[in-house]
Motif scaffolding. Structure first.
Motif, PDB file in Angstrom:
ATOM      1  N   HIS A 117      38.475  46.279 -11.499  1.00  0.00           N
ATOM      2  CA  HIS A 117      37.438  45.348 -11.946  1.00  0.00           C
ATOM      3  C   HIS A 117      35.997  45.793 -11.703  1.00  0.00           C
ATOM      4  N   LEU A 118      35.806  46.962 -11.078  1.00  0.00           N
ATOM      5  CA  LEU A 118      34.429  47.369 -10.772  1.00  0.00           C
ATOM      6  C   LEU A 118      33.516  47.444 -12.006  1.00  0.00           C
ATOM      7  N   PRO A 119      33.953  48.058 -13.130  1.00  0.00           N
ATOM      8  CA  PRO A 119      33.037  48.129 -14.281  1.00  0.00           C
ATOM      9  C   PRO A 119      32.535  46.756 -14.715  1.00  0.00           C
ATOM     10  N   LEU A 120      33.430  45.767 -14.679  1.00  0.00           N
ATOM     11  CA  LEU A 120      33.059  44.405 -15.051  1.00  0.00           C
ATOM     12  C   LEU A 120      32.086  43.806 -14.035  1.00  0.00           C
TER      13      LEU A 120
ATOM     14  N   ARG B  58      24.283  42.228  -9.674  1.00  0.00           N
ATOM     15  CA  ARG B  58      23.525  43.247  -8.929  1.00  0.00           C
ATOM     16  C   ARG B  58      24.118  43.450  -7.548  1.00  0.00           C
ATOM     17  N   GLU B  59      24.735  42.387  -7.006  1.00  0.00           N
ATOM     18  CA  GLU B  59      25.266  42.480  -5.634  1.00  0.00           C
ATOM     19  C   GLU B  59      26.329  43.566  -5.520  1.00  0.00           C
ATOM     20  N   ALA B  60      27.180  43.661  -6.556  1.00  0.00           N
ATOM     21  CA  ALA B  60      28.254  44.660  -6.504  1.00  0.00           C
ATOM     22  C   ALA B  60      27.651  46.060  -6.384  1.00  0.00           C
ATOM     23  N   GLU B  61      26.563  46.262  -7.091  1.00  0.00           N
ATOM     24  CA  GLU B  61      25.889  47.558  -7.052  1.00  0.00           C
ATOM     25  C   GLU B  61      25.196  47.777  -5.705  1.00  0.00           C
TER      26      GLU B  61
ATOM     27  N   ILE C 120      28.308  54.157 -16.937  1.00  0.00           N
ATOM     28  CA  ILE C 120      28.135  52.708 -17.031  1.00  0.00           C
ATOM     29  C   ILE C 120      26.647  52.417 -17.165  1.00  0.00           C
ATOM     30  N   HIS C 121      26.285  51.651 -18.173  1.00  0.00           N
ATOM     31  CA  HIS C 121      24.857  51.442 -18.417  1.00  0.00           C
ATOM     32  C   HIS C 121      24.276  50.293 -17.624  1.00  0.00           C
TER      33      HIS C 121
END
Length: 368
Positions: free
Chosen positions: A136-139, A145-148, A267-268
């Motif tokens: 699920h990371l790409p999603l 922004r938190e995931a990044e 990933i953009h």
């Protein structure tokens, strides 16, 4: 009476990762496996972690004692108070693990261990570990922004649930993680089965210890760092100095700098970039006011900064690291005779003005 040596600070691991990334599984392993260590795990809610009641030896409102010697407690508002309470318990812990909620930014948790003098005297931030769900990371990166931020701020990234995706997708996820954070150690696993020894007591947050463990820590991705057989870094054709993905940030990038440019992340939605600066010996009278000013001005956009600085006339390497607006530095060790006395500084953040940082960094050179 003989004086006892001051107790070594207790290592603290901050564990981040989205709901479903596998944090609970990892925490349950720490609380139930016979690893021979005594850890204190601080969670947000006991309910979330679903501790097996059969493993609990003793409990009160805030602390559960497990049959493997570990304890689990909840954060009721004030992390500092909880940590101080743990310090007062009889018997010494081998480490403290702090879980952040799915959406939580790890930075304030990390800052707690910088800011409070009492906590700082007794503990040491050991590593920020981010668990990511390979499927699920790409999603996640698309909608948050938190995931990044969690990846950008981490010292160790555990790519979990690799059994749910193809080997090509795992490689792509690894590339994305590298693009966001070039210097993180990456471990791939299923069911949070990473070796605990690779996640706990790493000394990864402390730049001095990270450099002792890996002298080339800040050089990875540069053309003149050739990895030897002991180097466990994965190399990709990433110019990780330059991850700009068509966002409307006004960065000046393509100026023919001698940076190691390569493919950008596939990933953009990646908005974090890293800027690597390197140069010769620095003038301390220029460098210190400059780094202070940069962190005060751009602090909110700087997730992490780390560097080794060579000062003119100084026989020792100076190590500097920072989180947002907090910055600290210290001499690490004497320069070795065969070592190139150069300064290296890495910023990880958003909307960083590369050209301005380079120019102002170069203005601090002793020869400038």
């Amino acid at each position: 009476m003989t004086e006892t040596a001051p107790a070594k600070p207790i290592p603290v691991t901050v564990l981040t990762g989205y709901l479903g990334a596998g944090k609970t599984t990892l925490l349950n392993r720490i609380l139930s496996e016979n690893h021979g260590k005594k850890y204190a795990v601080i969670v947000n809610e006991f309910g979330e972690i679903g501790i097996d009641n059969d493993l609990i030896v003793e409990s009160d409102e805030e602390i559960y004692e497990m049959n493997n010697g570990c304890v689990c407690c909840t954060v009721r508002g004030d992390l500092i108070r909880v940590v101080e309470g743990l310090m007062r318990r009889p018997g010494r812990f081998d480490g403290i693990i702090v879980e952040t909620t799915g959406l939580a930014d790890p930075v304030p948790v990390a800052q707690t261990f910088f800011m409070d003098d009492d906590v700082r005297a007794k503990t040491e931030l050991d590593a920020v570990v981010a668990l990511v769900d390979a499927k699920h990371l790409p999603l996640r990166l698309k909608d948050s922004r938190e995931a990044e931020d969690q990846i950008a701020f981490a010292d160790v990234v555990v790519v979990n649930k690799t059994d749910l995706v193809s080997p090509e997708e795992v490689a792509r996820i690894e590339d994305i993680v590298r693009a966001i954070n070039p210097s993180a150690r990456i471990y791939k696993t299923t069911r949070s089965g990473v070796d605990l020894a690779r996640v706990l007591d790493q000394g990864a947050f402390n730049l001095e210890r990270a450099l002792e463990n890996d002298p080339h820590f800040l050089e990875h991705g540069h053309d003149d760092h050739v990895c030897g057989p002991d180097c466990d870094h994965h190399h990709h054709d990433h110019g990780h100095d330059h991850h700009h993905h068509g966002h409307d940030h006004d960065h000046a990038h393509d100026h023919g700098h001698d940076h190691h440019h390569g493919a950008v992340s596939p990933i953009h939605d990646v908005t974090v970039q890293s800027v690597s600066l390197r140069g010769g010996e620095m003038n301390p009278e220029r460098f210190f006011p400059w780094i202070q000013k940069v962190t005060q001005t751009d602090g909110p956009n700087i997730l992490r900064l780390k560097g080794i600085i060579a000062f003119k006339g100084d026989a020792e390497r100076y190590v500097v690291q920072g989180v947002h607006m907090i910055i600290e530095g210290d001499h690490q060790r004497p320069w070795k005779e065969d070592e190139k006395r150069e300064s290296r500084l890495v910023f990880i953040g958003r909307e960083l003005d590369r050209e301005k940082l380079e120019k102002s960094f170069n203005a601090c050179l002793a020869t400038a």
